[in-house]
Write a protein that holds these residues in place. Structure first.
Motif, PDB file in Angstrom:
ATOM      1  N   SER A  56      -0.225  -6.030   2.534  1.00 32.91           N
ATOM      2  CA  SER A  56      -0.750  -4.683   2.799  1.00 32.91           C
ATOM      3  C   SER A  56      -0.875  -4.395   4.291  1.00 32.91           C
ATOM      4  O   SER A  56      -0.909  -3.233   4.692  1.00 32.91           O
ATOM      5  CB  SER A  56      -2.110  -4.527   2.119  1.00 32.91           C
ATOM      6  OG  SER A  56      -3.079  -5.375   2.729  1.00 32.91           O
ATOM      7  N   TYR A  80      -3.206   1.583   4.404  1.00 31.73           N
ATOM      8  CA  TYR A  80      -4.540   1.948   3.915  1.00 31.73           C
ATOM      9  C   TYR A  80      -4.822   3.423   4.171  1.00 31.73           C
ATOM     10  O   TYR A  80      -5.463   4.092   3.354  1.00 31.73           O
ATOM     11  CB  TYR A  80      -5.603   1.066   4.577  1.00 31.73           C
ATOM     12  CG  TYR A  80      -5.591  -0.359   4.073  1.00 31.73           C
ATOM     13  CD1 TYR A  80      -6.285  -0.717   2.933  1.00 31.73           C
ATOM     14  CD2 TYR A  80      -4.850  -1.347   4.723  1.00 31.73           C
ATOM     15  CE1 TYR A  80      -6.265  -2.021   2.453  1.00 31.73           C
ATOM     16  CE2 TYR A  80      -4.819  -2.650   4.256  1.00 31.73           C
ATOM     17  CZ  TYR A  80      -5.531  -2.980   3.122  1.00 31.73           C
ATOM     18  OH  TYR A  80      -5.509  -4.269   2.650  1.00 31.73           O
ATOM     19  N   VAL A  83      -3.222   5.433   1.460  1.00 38.19           N
ATOM     20  CA  VAL A  83      -3.964   5.427   0.189  1.00 38.19           C
ATOM     21  C   VAL A  83      -5.003   6.541   0.172  1.00 38.19           C
ATOM     22  O   VAL A  83      -5.149   7.261  -0.835  1.00 38.19           O
ATOM     23  CB  VAL A  83      -4.632   4.054  -0.018  1.00 38.19           C
ATOM     24  CG1 VAL A  83      -5.563   4.088  -1.230  1.00 38.19           C
ATOM     25  CG2 VAL A  83      -3.579   2.972  -0.195  1.00 38.19           C
ATOM     26  N   LEU A  89      -4.737   9.503  -6.468  1.00 43.69           N
ATOM     27  CA  LEU A  89      -5.388   8.209  -6.665  1.00 43.69           C
ATOM     28  C   LEU A  89      -6.883   8.368  -6.922  1.00 43.69           C
ATOM     29  O   LEU A  89      -7.471   7.600  -7.689  1.00 43.69           O
ATOM     30  CB  LEU A  89      -5.166   7.308  -5.446  1.00 43.69           C
ATOM     31  CG  LEU A  89      -3.728   6.818  -5.231  1.00 43.69           C
ATOM     32  CD1 LEU A  89      -3.661   5.902  -4.021  1.00 43.69           C
ATOM     33  CD2 LEU A  89      -3.208   6.093  -6.469  1.00 43.69           C
ATOM     34  N   LEU A 251      -1.269   3.625 -10.411  1.00 43.68           N
ATOM     35  CA  LEU A 251      -0.687   2.984  -9.228  1.00 43.68           C
ATOM     36  C   LEU A 251       0.810   2.777  -9.411  1.00 43.68           C
ATOM     37  O   LEU A 251       1.599   2.985  -8.469  1.00 43.68           O
ATOM     38  CB  LEU A 251      -1.382   1.641  -8.981  1.00 43.68           C
ATOM     39  CG  LEU A 251      -2.846   1.712  -8.538  1.00 43.68           C
ATOM     40  CD1 LEU A 251      -3.417   0.304  -8.401  1.00 43.68           C
ATOM     41  CD2 LEU A 251      -2.965   2.460  -7.225  1.00 43.68           C
ATOM     42  N   TYR A 255       3.597   4.527  -6.822  1.00 41.40           N
ATOM     43  CA  TYR A 255       4.319   3.743  -5.811  1.00 41.40           C
ATOM     44  C   TYR A 255       5.619   3.112  -6.300  1.00 41.40           C
ATOM     45  O   TYR A 255       6.344   2.537  -5.484  1.00 41.40           O
ATOM     46  CB  TYR A 255       3.402   2.642  -5.272  1.00 41.40           C
ATOM     47  CG  TYR A 255       2.238   3.173  -4.476  1.00 41.40           C
ATOM     48  CD1 TYR A 255       2.436   3.817  -3.257  1.00 41.40           C
ATOM     49  CD2 TYR A 255       0.938   3.036  -4.949  1.00 41.40           C
ATOM     50  CE1 TYR A 255       1.368   4.306  -2.523  1.00 41.40           C
ATOM     51  CE2 TYR A 255      -0.138   3.520  -4.227  1.00 41.40           C
ATOM     52  CZ  TYR A 255       0.085   4.147  -3.021  1.00 41.40           C
ATOM     53  OH  TYR A 255      -0.974   4.651  -2.306  1.00 41.40           O
ATOM     54  N   GLU A 265       2.086  -0.255   0.430  1.00 43.26           N
ATOM     55  CA  GLU A 265       1.111   0.737  -0.027  1.00 43.26           C
ATOM     56  C   GLU A 265       0.515   0.338  -1.374  1.00 43.26           C
ATOM     57  O   GLU A 265      -0.686   0.526  -1.620  1.00 43.26           O
ATOM     58  CB  GLU A 265       1.773   2.111  -0.131  1.00 43.26           C
ATOM     59  CG  GLU A 265       2.154   2.723   1.194  1.00 43.26           C
ATOM     60  CD  GLU A 265       3.514   2.248   1.671  1.00 43.26           C
ATOM     61  OE1 GLU A 265       4.063   1.313   1.042  1.00 43.26           O
ATOM     62  OE2 GLU A 265       4.023   2.797   2.671  1.00 43.26           O
ATOM     63  N   ALA A 269      -3.473  -0.326  -2.031  1.00 35.71           N
ATOM     64  CA  ALA A 269      -4.225   0.390  -3.072  1.00 35.71           C
ATOM     65  C   ALA A 269      -4.803  -0.579  -4.105  1.00 35.71           C
ATOM     66  O   ALA A 269      -5.949  -0.417  -4.548  1.00 35.71           O
ATOM     67  CB  ALA A 269      -3.311   1.404  -3.751  1.00 35.71           C
ATOM     68  N   SER A 270      -4.023  -1.597  -4.473  1.00 34.93           N
ATOM     69  CA  SER A 270      -4.520  -2.579  -5.456  1.00 34.93           C
ATOM     70  C   SER A 270      -5.722  -3.341  -4.912  1.00 34.93           C
ATOM     71  O   SER A 270      -6.677  -3.628  -5.644  1.00 34.93           O
ATOM     72  CB  SER A 270      -3.400  -3.559  -5.824  1.00 34.93           C
ATOM     73  OG  SER A 270      -2.295  -2.874  -6.375  1.00 34.93           O
TER      74      SER A 270
END
Length: 299
Positions: A56, A80, A83, A89, A251, A255, A265, A269-270
């Motif tokens: 990430s 980040y 996100v 999201l 998600l 993505y 990304e 997000a995860s």
């Protein structure tokens, strides 16, 4: 005159007439082997999390570098930032919170009454009913999904919160019932008899005497149901639709496409969406451990 303490007379000395042989001390276990084993297990457990974090923070141009460096040579926070700029999201996050919380509450409320009845009451068909509840866990999820899809379509409940909450509750409720039954088994029946002698009815006995003692078990089963609903993918992808989709399929939908996969990304997000679950585990771990192990010992 000096008085010395007499040596203890052992059975060996009485029988043979000779002093007992000195007891040999066992060598201490090599603790370093235990520590090495724990370190290896810890590295194996946290390796995916570290790889998630490292990817990430890696720029897109360096993600597919071969051989992959163990530590990222370049770092960026732009993934980040991406996100937090995607409004869909936050909709997925809201849906996950609503569905998981209601599933946990519904599972705990229903399973605590069922578990208490199975544990403290004797009625005809009790054992058969207990195994019937547990048998629902033996069906393949695909079979259960098809059945629920047809039922929800018949009643017009597809693409709604109701479809997700009911489907999640169907596979969290049996294990919650058995978990709480084991916890109620560990509570002594003398408490119920004492409350009954004092004039308390069944309703008051359960809510005023049993429930405060069963709080760790209720928290453990609720946390289990919350995590189960939070991490589900296949039911949420099939039953929810775009408007009520939760985070796991959301998600993937955001993505991953046929032409490209935005791995940095997706990793960012995860990692962010796993923070609430990790925080809940850290905050409630003492209740979780106590609730799971309490049913293993019957007082």
């Amino acid at each position: 005159m000096t008085i010395t303490a007499a040596e203890p007379v052992t059975t060996h000395a009485i029988v043979t007439g000779s002093p007992a042989p000195s007891r040999r001390r066992r060598p201490l276990r090599p603790r370093w082997a235990l520590w090495i084993t724990l370190v290896v297990i810890g590295l194996f457990a946290f390796a995916p999390v570290y790889w998630l974090l490292a990817t990430s923070l890696t720029p897109n141009s360096a993600v597919f570098t071969f051989p992959a460096p163990l530590f990222p040579t370049e770092m960026t926070w732009e993934h980040y930032a991406d996100v937090f700029q995607r409004s869909e999201l936050f909709r997925y996050l809201r849906n996950s919170i609503i569905v998981s919380v209601i599933t946990a509450v519904l599972s705990v409320v229903v399973s605590m009454y069922m578990g208490y009845a199975f544990s403290k009451y004797r009625f005809r068909g009790r054992t058969s009913l207990m195994y019937f509840v547990l048998s629902s866990q033996m069906f393949p999820q695909a079979l259960l999904l098809i059945t629920l899809y047809l039922v929800f379509a018949q009643f017009g409940l597809l693409n709604s919160y109701v479809a997700l909450i009911v489907s999640f509750t169907t596979f969290t409720l049996p294990l919650c019932v058995w978990m709480l039954k084991g916890f109620f088994d560990a509570l002594p029946d003398d408490l119920i008899e004492a409350a009954r002698i004092d004039g308390a009815g069944p309703w008051r006995i359960f809510h005023s005497v049993i429930m405060p003692l069963a709080a760790p078990g209720l928290v453990a089963s609720g946390l289990f149901a919350f995590v189960r609903g939070w991490n589900d993918f296949i039911f949420a992808l099939t039953l929810a639709g775009p408007e009520y989709m939760t985070l796991p399929p959301g998600l993937v939908n955001t993505y991953i496409s046929e032409a490209n996969t935005a791995w940095p990304e997706l990793m960012a997000a995860s990692l962010l969406v796993s923070i609430p679950v990790a925080a809940a585990f850290m905050f409630l771990q003492r209740y979780l451990v106590g609730g799971i192990t309490a049913g293993a010992i019957k007082g």
